[in-house]
Design a protein around this motif. Sequence first.
Motif, PDB file in Angstrom:
ATOM      1  N   ALA A   5      42.486  42.334  45.159  1.00 53.18           N
ATOM      2  CA  ALA A   5      42.759  43.469  46.162  1.00 53.18           C
ATOM      3  C   ALA A   5      42.952  44.677  45.604  1.00 53.18           C
ATOM      4  N   ILE A   6      44.020  44.847  44.664  1.00 54.05           N
ATOM      5  CA  ILE A   6      44.394  46.124  43.932  1.00 54.05           C
ATOM      6  C   ILE A   6      42.896  46.539  43.118  1.00 54.05           C
ATOM      7  N   HIS A   7      42.350  45.638  42.671  1.00 54.16           N
ATOM      8  CA  HIS A   7      41.273  46.330  41.722  1.00 54.16           C
ATOM      9  C   HIS A   7      40.390  46.972  42.588  1.00 54.16           C
ATOM     10  N   HIS A   8      39.758  46.032  43.584  1.00 58.40           N
ATOM     11  CA  HIS A   8      38.959  46.699  44.813  1.00 58.40           C
ATOM     12  C   HIS A   8      39.523  47.969  45.302  1.00 58.40           C
ATOM     13  N   PHE A   9      40.810  48.006  45.713  1.00 58.45           N
ATOM     14  CA  PHE A   9      41.099  49.226  46.138  1.00 58.45           C
ATOM     15  C   PHE A   9      41.121  50.416  45.170  1.00 58.45           C
ATOM     16  N   GLY A  10      41.410  50.254  43.888  1.00 56.58           N
ATOM     17  CA  GLY A  10      41.358  51.423  42.796  1.00 56.58           C
ATOM     18  C   GLY A  10      39.944  52.038  42.705  1.00 56.58           C
ATOM     19  N   LYS A  11      38.780  51.334  43.191  1.00 55.04           N
ATOM     20  CA  LYS A  11      37.408  51.729  43.201  1.00 55.04           C
ATOM     21  C   LYS A  11      37.150  52.777  44.285  1.00 55.04           C
ATOM     22  N   LEU A  12      38.025  52.681  45.425  1.00 52.31           N
ATOM     23  CA  LEU A  12      37.676  53.373  46.628  1.00 52.31           C
ATOM     24  C   LEU A  12      37.936  55.041  46.291  1.00 52.31           C
ATOM     25  N   PRO A  13      37.209  55.971  47.002  1.00 55.18           N
ATOM     26  CA  PRO A  13      37.242  57.283  46.527  1.00 55.18           C
ATOM     27  C   PRO A  13      38.736  57.961  47.093  1.00 55.18           C
ATOM     28  N   SER A  14      39.396  57.413  47.970  1.00 57.68           N
ATOM     29  CA  SER A  14      40.592  57.931  48.547  1.00 57.68           C
ATOM     30  C   SER A  14      41.738  57.348  47.941  1.00 57.68           C
ATOM     31  N   SER A  15      41.613  56.088  47.070  1.00 63.00           N
ATOM     32  CA  SER A  15      42.468  55.274  46.997  1.00 63.00           C
ATOM     33  C   SER A  15      43.832  56.078  46.132  1.00 63.00           C
ATOM     34  N   PHE A  16      43.363  56.898  45.157  1.00 62.96           N
ATOM     35  CA  PHE A  16      44.284  57.640  44.365  1.00 62.96           C
ATOM     36  C   PHE A  16      45.248  58.388  45.055  1.00 62.96           C
ATOM     37  N   PRO A  17      44.677  59.361  46.101  1.00 61.38           N
ATOM     38  CA  PRO A  17      45.636  60.242  46.809  1.00 61.38           C
ATOM     39  C   PRO A  17      46.277  59.299  47.733  1.00 61.38           C
ATOM     40  N   ALA A  18      45.911  58.082  48.360  1.00 60.60           N
ATOM     41  CA  ALA A  18      46.693  57.170  49.024  1.00 60.60           C
ATOM     42  C   ALA A  18      47.797  56.741  48.410  1.00 60.60           C
TER      43      ALA A  18
END
Length: 881
Positions: free
Chosen positions: A424-437
Amino acid sequence: MTPLDELRAWLGNHLEVDATSQIRLYQLLQQLRSMALPELGARLARPSTPIPLKRLILGLTAKFDWPEWVPWLLQALQQEPDLGVFDEGCAALGRLEIRSAREALQKLATLRTDPDRQLILRRELGGQDTQQSLAFYLGRLQEGEANPRLAHQGARGLAAVAQAEDLAALWEAVADADPLASRLLLRAVAELPGDAPGALLLELFQETVQTLEDLDSLDDLTHRLQTGARASAKGDLARILAERMGQRQGETIAAMQRALAAEEAGNPLPHVERLRDQARGPYERFLTEALILLVEGKVARFSAMVTEAQNAVGKQQASLGATLDQVCECLVRQVMEGRLAPARVVPILQGAYGRFAHSEGLDYAFCRLVPASDEAALAQVLGVSDPKRRSACLDVLGAREEDALVPFFLRAMQDAIVEVGHRAIHHFGKLPSSFPAVMERFQSGKPDQVRLALRIFMVNRTRAAAEPLMAFLKTDVRDDLLLEAVEALGAIRCPSASPVLLDLLHDGKPARLQEALVEALAELATPEAGLGLLAKSPHLKLPQVLIRALEGLLAAFPGFERPLPQEVLPALEQLITRCCDDREGEGQRLRAILATQNLYCFDQALYARLKDAFSDFLFDLRTKGDWDRDTNDRVAAVVKELGRRGASLSHIAGREEKVRALVKEIPPQGPGRAPALLALRESLQDAEFIIRVELATEIAEFLLKELERKEQDWRELARLCEIGGITRQMSLVEPLKEVFNRATGLGLRSAAKEALLALGLDEADIGRRAPIRTILLLEPSAFFRKRLLGVLGQGWEVREAASRTEAAPMLSEQPVDLLISEQTDGMGDLRPWLKMQFETRRCRQVLLSTAARDANPSEPWLMSTLYKPYAPEALLKALEP
């Protein structure tokens, strides 16, 4: 990496496909299904994609014949300049055997009107003969697995003749079809226009799921009946039948129960027979028929019936499971194309997802279509008990790469199974707004939120987090968070983090923090980190920290081309002595000895001293009662290697002079050149010869001049590439990449590739184009020239010319990285002139910007071709590295 990332990496590194990499590609496509098509289709449409890769992608349609290929193939073939690729693309459309593929071929026939392409299109469209009736093609298709060739011919014919009014005939044929015919028929039905096919597919989906659930229940029941007591079987079947049919047949069930309770005085048989007539599905039919046998006292027949049912269930489940997967694929396509409303499909999928857990097609369809805003539906995914199924569903949801899934993945990463949480962390890291979140949580000041952010940074190795983490470590941080921040920064492996980590490393810190700091520095494997560890080592005491510092130092200087500086060797010897000491090292001696096999320096005396010390340890080891043969062999190998390096250093001067003499003896041309280059390569490859940096630099300078020679035999160029790989000099990277890109023969291409790999590049680096900085724009049209200058003027150094006469002196004065040119000017065909500019190294690559459609994209000097008119964005995309 996520499956989608792995697919992108596979496509980006595509040079030569072996059996292993092809198998992995197939596995990824089976997992991603049609969600892989944006990546595959984008490369088909991209002008810069190598032709072998395009052909490989088109060949995938034979194994993965998803109907969703059609728009991607149509988009690519509308502009494809290569006739061979166009031919294979049309064949791929024909292989799909569906209505939309035929319509795409017909559209291409109106767009690509040159004779060669018309011949190809007539072949594909002529293969779908429309002279016969629907019944003729339907009969052929129904041959199914008994005659696959005729079945596929029938599917092609249906693609040409089937209309919306033929839906009833096609649907009637689905009921009795074998697996192959069923699959082809369902694809044909899903292609028909109108709303009726979608409604029928939903109905079939619900029926199939219900039947599969019945079969699961029947399988469980037959196992219980096989092992249970025969005396209780009648009562158990009557009870289950009452639970199953009580609401629909209440009076009949009550009468049956009264008759059974009356025992010999009662007659339940008529009631059970009435229930058999009203039974739905295999489970209820089995219950009624089995109960009839027991009422009649036919115990032997009952036992045989249970065994037969048990054997038949597996086959029925496999067949219906395949049907369910096919129906799910059709439903997904109907929804994605807008022919079926998601609100009609998703609730039905959601209900089945919670009840039936044995269908990958159902899981894929539900996770593909479930709205990102539907928290209740997504919660079902997190509630799945099987971690493998949960992980597979996360892969499907992650491949959507929808930003709205950020809250879902934040919940999913709290999974009790570590591997699922990491996925889940790997997939989360690919989302555009994941880093700001994540940064919001990192900067929140709440320890639990900060800890979650650090975990995400560590698992995903988020490079953008390096600077915030370094700033965080410079503040006053509690020890537990400090430890996790160091581990996260170490996982990212940012070279610029060395000073921050070294400042924190001292003996007063907790042991776990010291270990994390030294581990992070060792993993960097940079000279700055390695020498920093050596400078800190006199003030460190923990043996597990000292030994890791030694290993990190030696890893930073991995060969004689990057040896340890002479001035730090005394400190290194002291560190090795401390690690080997029984008191300070506390059992780290063996690990320290084994670490020295990575010691590269130009100090013969140090090698001799270490060899003697380790030989003494080996002698002591052999005299002890717990002597271990494996340990003995490993230490003996290190002692032998240290002795070999010391001996090689004693002859280094003489060997270097011999190599310099070989270099001088290489003739500029003639039959003796290739043997002289071979002799130089073999001399440098000698295992006993150590190449110092000074000699490697001299040889690299010689190679740079030799690689610029024109009209060399490919064997001579291959020898030069092999020698360049041995020197490990990074100044040779770009010249060798140029040889690799220009090479047409497999021998020279392979030699250049091996040399680049020896220099430390991976396949992605080899295929990556060198950055373009200077451009000459050769465009006769003043209007188009002005338009392109407006696009290029922001990021590149651009000059312009209206003709070859004007461009030639500009290129002679200053060669360019890229020449953007029309195919013709006022003097005629520009291609021979462009080829000459490439061969004389006045430009590194050429990009054709032309209205003509007869360019040959396989020319080695041609980077890409853009056909006018095109949008400015197409040019910028072609210039991407």
